[in-house]
Design a protein around this motif. Structure first.
Motif, PDB file in Angstrom:
ATOM      1  N   GLU A  79       0.845  -1.196   0.000  1.00  0.00           N
ATOM      2  CA  GLU A  79       0.000   0.000   0.000  1.00  0.00           C
ATOM      3  C   GLU A  79       0.878   1.243   0.000  1.00  0.00           C
ATOM      4  OE1 GLU A  79      -3.014   1.615   3.352  1.00  0.00           O
ATOM      5  OE2 GLU A  79      -3.028  -0.551   3.036  1.00  0.00           O
ATOM      6  N   LEU A  80       0.520   2.233  -0.833  1.00  0.00           N
ATOM      7  CA  LEU A  80       1.252   3.499  -0.854  1.00  0.00           C
ATOM      8  C   LEU A  80       0.235   4.621  -0.991  1.00  0.00           C
ATOM      9  CD1 LEU A  80       4.539   4.452  -1.689  1.00  0.00           C
ATOM     10  CD2 LEU A  80       2.982   5.606  -3.213  1.00  0.00           C
ATOM     11  N   THR A  81       0.293   5.579  -0.072  1.00  0.00           N
ATOM     12  CA  THR A  81      -0.626   6.718  -0.070  1.00  0.00           C
ATOM     13  C   THR A  81       0.177   8.007   0.040  1.00  0.00           C
ATOM     14  OG1 THR A  81      -2.276   5.378   1.086  1.00  0.00           O
ATOM     15  CG2 THR A  81      -2.607   7.750   1.097  1.00  0.00           C
ATOM     16  N   LEU A  82      -0.189   8.983  -0.773  1.00  0.00           N
ATOM     17  CA  LEU A  82       0.369  10.324  -0.677  1.00  0.00           C
ATOM     18  C   LEU A  82      -0.800  11.256  -0.402  1.00  0.00           C
ATOM     19  CD1 LEU A  82       2.866  12.241  -1.148  1.00  0.00           C
ATOM     20  CD2 LEU A  82       1.881  12.609  -3.401  1.00  0.00           C
ATOM     21  N   ALA A  83      -0.745  11.954   0.718  1.00  0.00           N
ATOM     22  CA  ALA A  83      -1.815  12.879   1.097  1.00  0.00           C
ATOM     23  C   ALA A  83      -1.249  14.281   1.203  1.00  0.00           C
ATOM     24  CB  ALA A  83      -2.432  12.457   2.428  1.00  0.00           C
ATOM     25  N   ILE A  84      -2.042  15.261   0.764  1.00  0.00           N
ATOM     26  CA  ILE A  84      -1.650  16.669   0.815  1.00  0.00           C
ATOM     27  C   ILE A  84      -2.593  17.377   1.783  1.00  0.00           C
ATOM     28  CG2 ILE A  84      -1.307  18.768  -0.537  1.00  0.00           C
ATOM     29  CD1 ILE A  84      -0.965  16.847  -2.986  1.00  0.00           C
ATOM     30  N   PHE A  85      -1.993  18.181   2.682  1.00  0.00           N
ATOM     31  CA  PHE A  85      -2.737  18.846   3.739  1.00  0.00           C
ATOM     32  C   PHE A  85      -2.465  20.342   3.724  1.00  0.00           C
ATOM     33  CE2 PHE A  85      -1.659  14.599   5.132  1.00  0.00           C
ATOM     34  CZ  PHE A  85      -2.827  14.113   5.692  1.00  0.00           C
ATOM     35  N   TYR A 125       2.838  17.567   2.644  1.00  0.00           N
ATOM     36  CA  TYR A 125       2.463  16.286   2.048  1.00  0.00           C
ATOM     37  C   TYR A 125       3.104  15.155   2.834  1.00  0.00           C
ATOM     38  CZ  TYR A 125       6.858  16.647  -0.727  1.00  0.00           C
ATOM     39  OH  TYR A 125       8.150  16.783  -1.154  1.00  0.00           O
ATOM     40  N   LYS A 126       2.367  14.050   2.892  1.00  0.00           N
ATOM     41  CA  LYS A 126       2.792  12.903   3.692  1.00  0.00           C
ATOM     42  C   LYS A 126       2.695  11.653   2.839  1.00  0.00           C
ATOM     43  CE  LYS A 126       1.850  10.601   8.101  1.00  0.00           C
ATOM     44  NZ  LYS A 126       1.026  10.641   9.317  1.00  0.00           N
ATOM     45  N   LEU A 127       3.791  10.935   2.734  1.00  0.00           N
ATOM     46  CA  LEU A 127       3.836   9.667   2.014  1.00  0.00           C
ATOM     47  C   LEU A 127       3.828   8.549   3.045  1.00  0.00           C
ATOM     48  CD1 LEU A 127       4.372   8.426  -0.909  1.00  0.00           C
ATOM     49  CD2 LEU A 127       6.698   8.106  -0.073  1.00  0.00           C
ATOM     50  N   ILE A 128       2.876   7.625   2.905  1.00  0.00           N
ATOM     51  CA  ILE A 128       2.758   6.491   3.823  1.00  0.00           C
ATOM     52  C   ILE A 128       2.886   5.219   3.000  1.00  0.00           C
ATOM     53  CG2 ILE A 128       1.318   5.293   5.510  1.00  0.00           C
ATOM     54  CD1 ILE A 128      -0.156   8.015   5.859  1.00  0.00           C
ATOM     55  N   MET A 129       3.815   4.359   3.401  1.00  0.00           N
ATOM     56  CA  MET A 129       4.043   3.103   2.689  1.00  0.00           C
ATOM     57  C   MET A 129       3.936   1.951   3.685  1.00  0.00           C
ATOM     58  SD  MET A 129       7.419   1.951   0.592  1.00  0.00           S
ATOM     59  CE  MET A 129       8.449   1.929   2.039  1.00  0.00           C
ATOM     60  N   LYS A 130       3.219   0.892   3.277  1.00  0.00           N
ATOM     61  CA  LYS A 130       3.054  -0.289   4.124  1.00  0.00           C
ATOM     62  C   LYS A 130       3.329  -1.536   3.300  1.00  0.00           C
ATOM     63  CE  LYS A 130      -0.466   1.898   6.948  1.00  0.00           C
ATOM     64  NZ  LYS A 130      -1.861   1.894   7.376  1.00  0.00           N
ATOM     65  N   GLY A 131       4.004  -2.491   3.916  1.00  0.00           N
ATOM     66  CA  GLY A 131       4.259  -3.750   3.239  1.00  0.00           C
ATOM     67  C   GLY A 131       5.183  -4.631   4.050  1.00  0.00           C
ATOM     68  N   GLY A 132       4.978  -5.937   3.945  1.00  0.00           N
ATOM     69  CA  GLY A 132       5.843  -6.890   4.635  1.00  0.00           C
ATOM     70  C   GLY A 132       5.885  -6.692   6.135  1.00  0.00           C
ATOM     71  N   GLY A 133       4.780  -6.263   6.722  1.00  0.00           N
ATOM     72  CA  GLY A 133       4.737  -6.033   8.154  1.00  0.00           C
ATOM     73  C   GLY A 133       5.460  -4.770   8.592  1.00  0.00           C
ATOM     74  N   VAL A 139       7.153  13.173   5.917  1.00  0.00           N
ATOM     75  CA  VAL A 139       6.415  14.421   5.772  1.00  0.00           C
ATOM     76  C   VAL A 139       7.357  15.483   5.192  1.00  0.00           C
ATOM     77  CG1 VAL A 139       5.164  16.238   6.999  1.00  0.00           C
ATOM     78  CG2 VAL A 139       4.913  13.853   7.706  1.00  0.00           C
ATOM     79  N   GLN A 140       6.853  16.230   4.187  1.00  0.00           N
ATOM     80  CA  GLN A 140       7.616  17.299   3.551  1.00  0.00           C
ATOM     81  C   GLN A 140       6.689  18.494   3.341  1.00  0.00           C
ATOM     82  OE1 GLN A 140      10.775  17.139   3.053  1.00  0.00           O
ATOM     83  NE2 GLN A 140      11.419  15.141   2.355  1.00  0.00           N
ATOM     84  N   LYS A 141       7.270  19.637   2.964  1.00  0.00           N
ATOM     85  CA  LYS A 141       6.510  20.849   2.657  1.00  0.00           C
ATOM     86  C   LYS A 141       6.594  21.165   1.175  1.00  0.00           C
ATOM     87  CE  LYS A 141       7.390  23.293   6.974  1.00  0.00           C
ATOM     88  NZ  LYS A 141       7.972  24.511   7.544  1.00  0.00           N
ATOM     89  N   LEU A 142       5.553  21.832   0.678  1.00  0.00           N
ATOM     90  CA  LEU A 142       5.595  22.370  -0.674  1.00  0.00           C
ATOM     91  C   LEU A 142       4.914  23.722  -0.675  1.00  0.00           C
ATOM     92  CD1 LEU A 142       2.811  22.256  -2.689  1.00  0.00           C
ATOM     93  CD2 LEU A 142       3.122  19.861  -2.219  1.00  0.00           C
TER      94      LEU A 142
END
Length: 146
Positions: A79-85, A125-133, A139-142
């Motif tokens: 799973e890979l999610t990129l969210a912008i806040f 923006y926040k990148l969240i990656m999940k896999g293999g336990g 978190v970065q800025k733009l």
């Protein structure tokens, strides 16, 4: 394995079994002037799932940007999610994207989830990656300047 590509005069697919850790790959070839040329690549082999080199370009952005990052590990993430806040913490856009081991890129046109162009300012923006336990988030800025 060697094959001819319509856009290139020659191409080579090389899939070596590399040891974990740092590996150096040297490539020697003849250029158009029939001279021997070379390129050297340092390749790091790591079976731990992790994200490296996350950034967006251009930053500040005007009307679009690309989020670029590299993933290492033995298997791609589940799973890979990129969210912008906004700076206040309100989520304005989310991307769920398949990812591969190696280089990845997610394009953003500067619009929120409703399709409206977002205002000038600083965003997180926040990148969240999940896999293999395992799980990792970065978190970065733009900035948006139109």
């Amino acid at each position: 394995e060697s094959r001819v590509d319509k856009n290139l005069s020659n191409s080579l697919i090389f899939r070596p079994d590399l040891a974990k850790g740092n590996n150096r790959l040297s490539v020697f070839f003849r250029n158009e002037a029939n001279e021997i040329d070379s390129a050297v690549y340092d390749v790091i082999v790591n079976d731990v799932l992790m994200v490296a080199d996350l950034y967006n370009f251009p930053n500040p952005m005007k009307d679009r940007t690309s989020f670029v990052f590299s993933i290492s590990g033995a298997e791609p993430p589940d799973e890979l999610t990129l969210a912008i806040f906004t700076i206040a913490g309100r989520k304005i856009k989310e991307f769920r994207s398949p990812a591969v081991i190696g280089n990845n890129q997610i394009e953003w046109d500067g619009r929120d989830s409703d399709g409206d162009a977002v205002a000038n300012g600083t965003y997180i923006y926040k990148l969240i990656m999940k896999g293999g336990g395992q799980s990792q988030s970065i978190v970065q800025k733009l900035a948006i300047v139109r």
